[in-house]
Design a protein around this motif. Structure first.
Motif, PDB file in Angstrom:
ATOM      1  N   UNK A  30      -6.461  16.082  24.779  1.00  0.00           N
ATOM      2  CA  UNK A  30      -6.238  16.381  26.219  1.00  0.00           C
ATOM      3  C   UNK A  30      -7.718  17.402  26.490  1.00  0.00           C
ATOM      4  N   UNK A  31      -7.893  18.323  25.299  1.00  0.00           N
ATOM      5  CA  UNK A  31      -8.960  19.080  25.678  1.00  0.00           C
ATOM      6  C   UNK A  31     -10.247  18.320  26.041  1.00  0.00           C
ATOM      7  N   UNK A  32     -10.525  17.393  25.099  1.00  0.00           N
ATOM      8  CA  UNK A  32     -11.848  16.501  25.016  1.00  0.00           C
ATOM      9  C   UNK A  32     -11.724  15.723  26.406  1.00  0.00           C
ATOM     10  N   UNK A  33     -10.611  15.447  27.066  1.00  0.00           N
ATOM     11  CA  UNK A  33     -10.874  14.785  28.411  1.00  0.00           C
ATOM     12  C   UNK A  33     -11.030  15.934  29.661  1.00  0.00           C
ATOM     13  N   UNK A  34     -10.366  16.923  29.218  1.00  0.00           N
ATOM     14  CA  UNK A  34     -10.515  18.043  30.364  1.00  0.00           C
ATOM     15  C   UNK A  34     -12.105  18.829  30.331  1.00  0.00           C
ATOM     16  N   UNK A  35     -12.513  18.789  29.141  1.00  0.00           N
ATOM     17  CA  UNK A  35     -13.798  19.307  29.203  1.00  0.00           C
ATOM     18  C   UNK A  35     -14.940  18.544  29.658  1.00  0.00           C
ATOM     19  N   UNK A  36     -14.569  17.181  29.870  1.00  0.00           N
ATOM     20  CA  UNK A  36     -15.852  16.359  29.976  1.00  0.00           C
ATOM     21  C   UNK A  36     -16.972  16.082  28.708  1.00  0.00           C
ATOM     22  N   UNK A  37     -16.438  16.162  27.770  1.00  0.00           N
ATOM     23  CA  UNK A  37     -17.202  16.046  26.504  1.00  0.00           C
ATOM     24  C   UNK A  37     -18.105  14.865  26.520  1.00  0.00           C
ATOM     25  N   UNK A  38     -17.331  13.538  26.741  1.00  0.00           N
ATOM     26  CA  UNK A  38     -17.870  12.259  26.646  1.00  0.00           C
ATOM     27  C   UNK A  38     -17.659  11.771  28.185  1.00  0.00           C
ATOM     28  N   UNK A  46     -15.903   4.556  21.998  1.00  0.00           N
ATOM     29  CA  UNK A  46     -15.375   5.277  20.728  1.00  0.00           C
ATOM     30  C   UNK A  46     -13.729   4.180  20.913  1.00  0.00           C
ATOM     31  N   UNK A  47     -13.583   3.968  21.900  1.00  0.00           N
ATOM     32  CA  UNK A  47     -12.148   2.928  21.536  1.00  0.00           C
ATOM     33  C   UNK A  47     -12.392   1.911  21.014  1.00  0.00           C
ATOM     34  N   UNK A  48     -13.392   1.264  21.516  1.00  0.00           N
ATOM     35  CA  UNK A  48     -13.711  -0.100  20.929  1.00  0.00           C
ATOM     36  C   UNK A  48     -13.907   0.077  19.312  1.00  0.00           C
ATOM     37  N   UNK A  49     -14.584   1.091  18.898  1.00  0.00           N
ATOM     38  CA  UNK A  49     -14.971   1.286  17.487  1.00  0.00           C
ATOM     39  C   UNK A  49     -13.446   1.691  16.792  1.00  0.00           C
ATOM     40  N   UNK A 121     -33.637  40.325  33.491  1.00  0.00           N
ATOM     41  CA  UNK A 121     -32.844  39.958  34.116  1.00  0.00           C
ATOM     42  C   UNK A 121     -31.587  39.582  33.368  1.00  0.00           C
ATOM     43  N   UNK A 122     -30.314  39.551  33.879  1.00  0.00           N
ATOM     44  CA  UNK A 122     -29.144  39.244  32.783  1.00  0.00           C
ATOM     45  C   UNK A 122     -28.863  37.771  32.720  1.00  0.00           C
ATOM     46  N   UNK A 123     -29.119  37.330  31.634  1.00  0.00           N
ATOM     47  CA  UNK A 123     -29.020  35.969  31.272  1.00  0.00           C
ATOM     48  C   UNK A 123     -27.396  35.337  31.414  1.00  0.00           C
ATOM     49  N   UNK A 124     -27.417  34.327  32.184  1.00  0.00           N
ATOM     50  CA  UNK A 124     -25.897  33.863  32.481  1.00  0.00           C
ATOM     51  C   UNK A 124     -25.469  33.102  31.008  1.00  0.00           C
ATOM     52  N   UNK A 125     -24.202  32.935  30.874  1.00  0.00           N
ATOM     53  CA  UNK A 125     -23.370  32.359  30.028  1.00  0.00           C
ATOM     54  C   UNK A 125     -23.623  30.671  30.312  1.00  0.00           C
ATOM     55  N   UNK A 126     -24.218  29.911  29.358  1.00  0.00           N
ATOM     56  CA  UNK A 126     -24.217  28.457  29.700  1.00  0.00           C
ATOM     57  C   UNK A 126     -22.984  27.678  29.114  1.00  0.00           C
ATOM     58  N   UNK A 127     -22.791  26.574  29.885  1.00  0.00           N
ATOM     59  CA  UNK A 127     -21.662  25.684  29.496  1.00  0.00           C
ATOM     60  C   UNK A 127     -22.245  24.784  28.104  1.00  0.00           C
ATOM     61  N   UNK A 128     -21.379  24.618  27.125  1.00  0.00           N
ATOM     62  CA  UNK A 128     -21.774  24.075  25.929  1.00  0.00           C
ATOM     63  C   UNK A 128     -21.730  22.460  26.221  1.00  0.00           C
ATOM     64  N   UNK A 129     -22.680  21.823  27.026  1.00  0.00           N
ATOM     65  CA  UNK A 129     -22.877  20.508  27.388  1.00  0.00           C
ATOM     66  C   UNK A 129     -24.212  19.686  26.680  1.00  0.00           C
ATOM     67  N   UNK A 130     -24.078  18.515  26.887  1.00  0.00           N
ATOM     68  CA  UNK A 130     -25.086  17.851  26.349  1.00  0.00           C
ATOM     69  C   UNK A 130     -26.434  18.094  26.853  1.00  0.00           C
ATOM     70  N   UNK A 131     -26.470  18.257  28.464  1.00  0.00           N
ATOM     71  CA  UNK A 131     -27.814  18.377  28.978  1.00  0.00           C
ATOM     72  C   UNK A 131     -28.155  19.764  28.667  1.00  0.00           C
TER      73      UNK A 131
END
Length: 386
Positions: A30-38, A46-49, A121-131
């Motif tokens: 559920x965490x992987x689905x909510x965080x939009x990791x893939x 991944x399901x096919x594999x 300047x104060x650096x913001x916290x970045x999301x742990x995304x692929x981009x």
């Protein structure tokens, strides 16, 4: 999400040292689905594999070496300057302009070098995304030229902060234009504000004293009536002067009690901060206690007097009368071998950074551990400086 025993067994084969339950795997799913990791396409692949069809079973065995080779290629492409995000159908969704990124990096580094630490300047916290990870990896090899010319740790820190600032600008993260010193909170605690508001009623005492002295102006009379509101006291009573004296003494005692409360709360807060500081760094509390008070009064000594004073202390030869115990200690320490020289390697820096939290509050330079983990080319330079 229902997890079968087959999933538990399969996970146990992959990670035999980790003990999980069906609920743990369901929560992770559920965490992987909510965080939009893939994205949807990646999940379908991944399901096919994971559940291949009957016609794909034979092809899966032939594809295993190819999959391993692709994994190795992905690991080897960490430091490649070109970052391409492509879908499974082969269409390229977006490609970074390397020249534009290099220009943004150059501008950010030049800007950081000319900016004091407190005005950064104060650096913001970045999301742990692929981009975001892709942008950091793209700038990673571009930093080699700047880091090779770095002479000290301060210059390296300035280069890394400029690179972090360039990443935030490329991905469009919101950056505070004000310096970090301006954003620091200097607010007075709420309890102190409330008590000081009560102490501010000292003006009421002065007006009661004025009325007792014979001042009957309408403003003074209104204040006196407000002071005795709800006490069933009339200004025409014969003992009004005694009532005024009692009221003034009562208000003075309350103000003195509030002042003592502020001092007591301040001492308690100071003790709490010193204990907490002692747990993290045992030297700093003693430094704050031993720091002398700088008055700033009087004339400072000139350079000639200062040099003459210290020269009289350090230039004169001194013959020390050493006791017999020094020879005993020297003989006991003769067999002790010298400690090997400590050499800090890039692996040591990488291990120290790996265990550090990503977004822990930074020091005066404003650089989080996240950037030291992302810009891997800086580890050899940091080891050299250390």
């Amino acid at each position: 999400m229902r997890i079968g025993q087959g999933c538990i067994d399969f996970f146990a084969e992959l990670e035999p040292s980790v003990t999980v339950t069906k609920q743990n795997l369901a929560d992770r799913f559920r965490y992987i689905l909510r965080s939009n990791t893939f994205d949807v396409t990646e999940l379908e692949r991944l399901r096919r594999e994971a559940v291949p069809s009957s016609g794909e079973n034979a092809a899966a065995e032939d594809a295993a070496p190819q999959l391993a080779e692709q994994t190795a290629n992905v690991d080897a492409a960490v430091n490649t300057p070109v970052v391409v995000d492509s879908d499974d159908d082969g269409t390229v969704a977006q490609e970074l302009e390397l020249e534009q990124m290099r220009s943004t990096l150059e501008e950010a580094i030049v800007e950081t070098r000319s900016t004091p630490l407190e005005n950064r300047p104060r650096l913001p916290r970045l999301a742990l995304s692929k981009w975001n990870r892709a942008v950091v990896r793209a700038l990673n090899p571009m930093l080699v030229t700047y880091l090779k010319a770095s002479r000290d740790l301060c210059e390296t820190d300035s280069i890394l902060f400029g690179a972090a600032l360039a990443v935030c600008r490329i991905i469009g993260a919101k950056i505070s234009t004000a310096g970090r010193a301006a954003g620091q909170s200097s607010a007075i605690p709420g309890w102190r504000i409330r008590i000081e508001e009560r102490i501010a009623k000292r003006a009421l005492i002065s007006r009661l004293i004025c009325f007792r002295s014979g001042n009957t102006r309408p403003r003074i009379v209104r204040t006196v009536r407000m002071a005795f509101a709800g006490a069933n006291v009339s200004l025409s009573q014969p003992d009004i002067m005694q009532k005024l004296t009692e009221r003034i003494d009562y208000l003075k005692q309350r103000i003195a009690a509030w002042g003592k409360r502020i001092r007591r709360y301040t001492e308690r807060s100071t003790r709490f901060n010193q204990n907490r500081l002692f747990q993290s760094d045992q030297k700093r509390p003693y430094k704050t206690l031993e720091r002398p008070m700088v008055s700033g009064t009087g004339l400072a000594p000139n350079q000639a007097d200062t040099v003459a004073f210290w020269r009289s202390l350090w230039s004169e030869p001194v013959n020390h009368n050493e006791g017999p115990w020094t020879k005993v200690v020297a003989s006991q320490c003769a067999g002790i071998t010298h400690m090997d020289a400590v050499i800090i390697t890039p692996d040591d820096v990488a291990e120290a950074v790996r265990r550090a939290p990503n977004w822990k509050s930074p020091e005066l330079d404003g650089l989080h551990h996240y950037w030291l983990k992302g810009f891997m080319v800086c580890r050899a330079v940091l080891a050299r400086h250390f």
